[in-house]
Write an enzyme that holds these catalytic residues in place. Sequence first.
Site, PDB file in Angstrom:
ATOM      1  N   ARG A   1       0.838  -1.208   0.000  1.00  0.00           N
ATOM      2  CA  ARG A   1       0.000   0.000   0.000  1.00  0.00           C
ATOM      3  C   ARG A   1       0.874   1.260   0.000  1.00  0.00           C
ATOM      4  O   ARG A   1       0.561   2.241  -0.645  1.00  0.00           O
ATOM      5  CB  ARG A   1      -0.918   0.013   1.230  1.00  0.00           C
ATOM      6  CG  ARG A   1      -2.135  -0.860   1.041  1.00  0.00           C
ATOM      7  CD  ARG A   1      -3.183  -0.549   2.076  1.00  0.00           C
ATOM      8  NE  ARG A   1      -3.838   0.724   1.803  1.00  0.00           N
ATOM      9  CZ  ARG A   1      -4.607   1.360   2.668  1.00  0.00           C
ATOM     10  NH1 ARG A   1      -4.818   0.868   3.854  1.00  0.00           N
ATOM     11  NH2 ARG A   1      -5.176   2.493   2.352  1.00  0.00           N
TER      12      ARG A   1
ATOM     13  N   ASP B   1     -18.685  10.615   2.949  1.00  0.00           N
ATOM     14  CA  ASP B   1     -18.953   9.802   4.142  1.00  0.00           C
ATOM     15  C   ASP B   1     -20.108  10.428   4.954  1.00  0.00           C
ATOM     16  O   ASP B   1     -20.972   9.712   5.468  1.00  0.00           O
ATOM     17  CB  ASP B   1     -17.704   9.728   5.031  1.00  0.00           C
ATOM     18  CG  ASP B   1     -16.455   9.533   4.198  1.00  0.00           C
ATOM     19  OD1 ASP B   1     -15.846   8.458   4.278  1.00  0.00           O
ATOM     20  OD2 ASP B   1     -16.105  10.454   3.427  1.00  0.00           O
TER      21      ASP B   1
ATOM     22  N   ARG C   1     -23.335   9.624   3.257  1.00  0.00           N
ATOM     23  CA  ARG C   1     -23.739   8.234   3.538  1.00  0.00           C
ATOM     24  C   ARG C   1     -24.331   8.141   4.948  1.00  0.00           C
ATOM     25  O   ARG C   1     -25.342   7.475   5.171  1.00  0.00           O
ATOM     26  CB  ARG C   1     -22.520   7.305   3.436  1.00  0.00           C
ATOM     27  CG  ARG C   1     -22.056   7.093   2.009  1.00  0.00           C
ATOM     28  CD  ARG C   1     -20.722   6.379   1.937  1.00  0.00           C
ATOM     29  NE  ARG C   1     -20.398   6.008   0.559  1.00  0.00           N
ATOM     30  CZ  ARG C   1     -19.178   5.823   0.095  1.00  0.00           C
ATOM     31  NH1 ARG C   1     -18.128   5.981   0.891  1.00  0.00           N
ATOM     32  NH2 ARG C   1     -18.979   5.489  -1.167  1.00  0.00           N
TER      33      ARG C   1
ATOM     34  N   HIS D   1     -10.720  10.369   5.384  1.00  0.00           N
ATOM     35  CA  HIS D   1     -11.685   9.691   4.506  1.00  0.00           C
ATOM     36  C   HIS D   1     -11.170   8.262   4.410  1.00  0.00           C
ATOM     37  O   HIS D   1     -10.338   7.941   3.565  1.00  0.00           O
ATOM     38  CB  HIS D   1     -11.738  10.370   3.128  1.00  0.00           C
ATOM     39  CG  HIS D   1     -12.444   9.527   2.096  1.00  0.00           C
ATOM     40  ND1 HIS D   1     -13.767   9.197   2.188  1.00  0.00           N
ATOM     41  CD2 HIS D   1     -12.005   8.938   0.967  1.00  0.00           C
ATOM     42  CE1 HIS D   1     -14.108   8.445   1.149  1.00  0.00           C
ATOM     43  NE2 HIS D   1     -13.052   8.267   0.397  1.00  0.00           N
TER      44      HIS D   1
END
Length: 304
Positions: free
Chosen positions: A88, A148, A151, A175
């Site tokens: 990552r 977010d 949502r 986020h």
Amino acid sequence: MKKTRVVVIGVGMVGSTTAYTLLLRERADELVLIDVDHNKAVGDALDMNHGMPFIGHTEVWAGTYEDCKGADIIIITAGSAQKPGETRTDLLKRNVSIYESIISEVLKYNDDGILLLATNPVDIMSYFSLKKSGWPINRVIGSGTLLDSARFRYLISEELTLDPRSVHAHIIGEHGDSELPVWSLANVAGAKVELDEATKDKVFVETRDAAYSIIEAKGATYYAIALALDRIVTAILRDEAAVLNVSTLLQDYYGISDVYLGVPCVVDRQGVRQVMDIELTEGEQQLLHKSANKLKDLIRSIES
Ligand SMILES: NC(=O)c1ccc[n+]([C@@H]2O[C@H](COP(=O)([O-])OP(=O)(O)OC[C@H]3O[C@@H](n4cnc5c(N)ncnc54)[C@H](O)[C@@H]3O)[C@@H](O)[C@H]2O)c1
């Protein structure tokens, strides 16, 4: 009158859906699509132009960086997916270097626009964009936790059987996985949102993990983020001074500095005009610090 121009760099799922949303809502006079895969941008521009007889008039074309000249807003949604065997952090480093090359191209032609960033991890990408561009903080904005929060508001509204627009509630912080719900301030017409703890947990977990569920189901998320980016563009172009949970560089916010995080901000023609002072509980403050520390560690891992 000067025409308003929005440039979208990276017209994959998020970029093309954002451009299409801006087009449908007639937000700008000119929409420029840029992608390393120029053919994709050409195809998208053609496809959108063929819809013009059904809507108003927006000029859309597949452009080059030179078209950033005079742009009011430059949205960057360009990104690269993880390669097999890649960590990552390596992916992050690669995306940061993609951004560095994109931003140095933009800077050749524009020095007074607003950078609106959506590529993940968006708070990190925003931080490096600020450093690379040298632009003032107000003009380098990450999409932050606006999606977010949308949502979250939607899921609360489902529990309360209310219109989501009447629910005021915020997700702040990264986020991503370390974001946090500000339950202490969630309200409907000033009345506290009263849900039992199990329901609150369920609502927050569904909010936080929404992207995973959508990606598992269809590979990517793009409709709601496109609407969130449209919301930010509108607040800027119409000089709305709307309060939106975008990502900005914090400066002594609950003692947190030098990191981009999603917090309620006033967004107007200048970009982020101001960060709102909101009253967080002790527990919420601790979670915000945890989120900030996670991002700072990531920044250090990229810089090392
Ligand atoms: N901020 C949010 O809330 C949010 C929500 C959804 C997705 N995202 C992020 O948005 C990004 C884009 O997602 P997507 O689904 O559209 O991916 P995608 O792979 O469909 O699109 C990426 C696009 O970027 C282009 N690109 C790559 N390198 C480029 C370069 N150097 N210059 C110009 N264009 C370049 C690719 O050609 C491709 O068209 C991802 O990082 C994703 O995680 C963010």
